[in-house]
Design an enzyme around this catalytic site. Structure first.
Site, PDB file in Angstrom:
ATOM      1  N   HIS A  62      38.128  44.063  35.688  1.00  0.00           N
ATOM      2  CA  HIS A  62      37.495  42.896  36.301  1.00  0.00           C
ATOM      3  C   HIS A  62      36.734  42.016  35.312  1.00  0.00           C
ATOM      4  O   HIS A  62      36.862  40.791  35.339  1.00  0.00           O
ATOM      5  CB  HIS A  62      36.555  43.371  37.412  1.00  0.00           C
ATOM      6  CG  HIS A  62      35.869  42.271  38.149  1.00  0.00           C
ATOM      7  ND1 HIS A  62      36.561  41.287  38.835  1.00  0.00           N
ATOM      8  CD2 HIS A  62      34.544  41.983  38.314  1.00  0.00           C
ATOM      9  CE1 HIS A  62      35.709  40.460  39.395  1.00  0.00           C
ATOM     10  NE2 HIS A  62      34.476  40.851  39.093  1.00  0.00           N
ATOM     11  N   ASP A 104      42.586  44.376  37.738  1.00  0.00           N
ATOM     12  CA  ASP A 104      41.303  44.167  38.412  1.00  0.00           C
ATOM     13  C   ASP A 104      41.323  44.910  39.746  1.00  0.00           C
ATOM     14  O   ASP A 104      42.160  44.631  40.611  1.00  0.00           O
ATOM     15  CB  ASP A 104      41.083  42.675  38.627  1.00  0.00           C
ATOM     16  CG  ASP A 104      39.670  42.331  39.096  1.00  0.00           C
ATOM     17  OD1 ASP A 104      39.002  43.201  39.666  1.00  0.00           O
ATOM     18  OD2 ASP A 104      39.262  41.176  38.883  1.00  0.00           O
ATOM     19  N   SER A 153      33.914  35.737  38.862  1.00  0.00           N
ATOM     20  CA  SER A 153      33.907  36.542  40.079  1.00  0.00           C
ATOM     21  C   SER A 153      33.280  35.776  41.257  1.00  0.00           C
ATOM     22  O   SER A 153      33.752  34.715  41.637  1.00  0.00           O
ATOM     23  CB  SER A 153      33.195  37.869  39.804  1.00  0.00           C
ATOM     24  OG  SER A 153      33.409  38.786  40.852  1.00  0.00           O
TER      25      SER A 153
END
Length: 288
Positions: free
Chosen positions: A254, A224, A108
């Site tokens: 995610h 996501d 991320s």
């Protein structure tokens, strides 16, 4: 499995917390350096570490400055250079202590930092795994926050805002959201300066994808709702690194390392690290 921690010093004197998981009884294959996402900390990667330690990895997971047990204002850093320097200190420590090959595993916000690090120091790591790198934000951000987001980094870089992460869409496992909400080391802050020097530059990193020369595996859940998979797809399409591979996971949210089917992801990483050939690379590029 042995679980230990040390404190490193950043170039500007902050404490940088670093966890290490190893099993001395298992022959060493890799040294992993985990770079976590925004608002979380390295301790959330214990399950990932347990799986790979059993298969011969030494796993190191730092807490970014302003996160977890590391020093600094919550959700703030003076700029991208400082964050890259912090990662470099951890990579050097891990390599000196556990040897090579070194694999950067970045998720991320950490995925964006990992890309920046691999571009800046391609000689420091052997492979990279990027999980849902924050190249294109998908989460809904209020209009007023988007408007001031272009101004605050210049006039008030330490101004703190919510990072807009919804724990309920991290994973299909409800226990993950519950643990995230109750974790005292998790926070929901990001400073204007940190946003401006990292996430706001996602498009520029997509444009620079061709500069990345480190072999990498790019992973993303197709559902996501926080980081748009289209950003990963565009980055990969522009890249030319050797042995690169892309894998989308239908239906996953995610945090693919914390999804119900997480072991499928772990197995794919292991396969890419151990069984790659030029003939196999195209098979790793399914459409999203």
């Amino acid at each position: 499995m042995n679980d230990s921690s040390v404190t490193l010093k950043t170039a500007d004197g902050l404490d940088l917390h670093l966890r290490r998981w190893i099993d001395p009884a298992v022959p060493r294959q890799w040294t992993f350096v985990v770079v976590h996402g925004l608002g979380e900390h390295g301790g959330r990667y214990q399950r990932f570490a347990e799986w790979f330690v059993e298969r011969g990895a030494a796993v190191y997971a730092m807490d970014h400055r302003g996160h977890g047990l590391s020093g600094g204002p919550r959700g703030h850093a003076p700029g991208l250079t400082a964050l890259i320097d912090d990662i470099d200190r951890v990579v050097k420590h891990a390599r000196d202590e556990s040897g090579e090959p070194v694999v950067l595993v970045a998720h991320s916000f950490g995925g964006l930092l990992g890309i920046a690090y691999a571009m800046a120091h391609p000689d420091r790591i052997d492979r990279a795994v990027f999980s849902a790198p924050a190249l294109k934000v998908k989460a809904q951000v209020p209009g007023w926050k988007r408007a001031i987001g272009n101004v605050l980094p210049r006039v008030a870089p330490r101004a703190s805002l919510s990072n807009e992460v919804d724990p309920s869409v991290l994973s299909h496992d409800p226990a993950v959201a519950a643990a995230y909400r109750s974790d005292p080391l998790v926070h929901n802050r990001i400073s204007a300066g940190l946003y401006g020097s990292t996430i706001a530059r996602g498009e520029s990193f997509i444009a620079r994808a061709g500069e990345l020369r480190v072999p990498f595996l790019l992973l993303h859940g197709s559902r996501d709702l926080i980081i748009d998979p289209a950003g990963s797809q565009r980055f990969f399409a522009r890249s030319s690194a050797p042995e690169r591979a892309l894998c989308f996971y239908p239906g996953m949210y995610h945090e693919i390392f914390n999804e119900v089917e997480q072991e499928l992801v772990f197995q794919d990483i292991e396969t890419w690290l151990t069984q790659r050939t030029e003939d196999q690379v195209p098979a790793w590029n399914p459409p999203p």
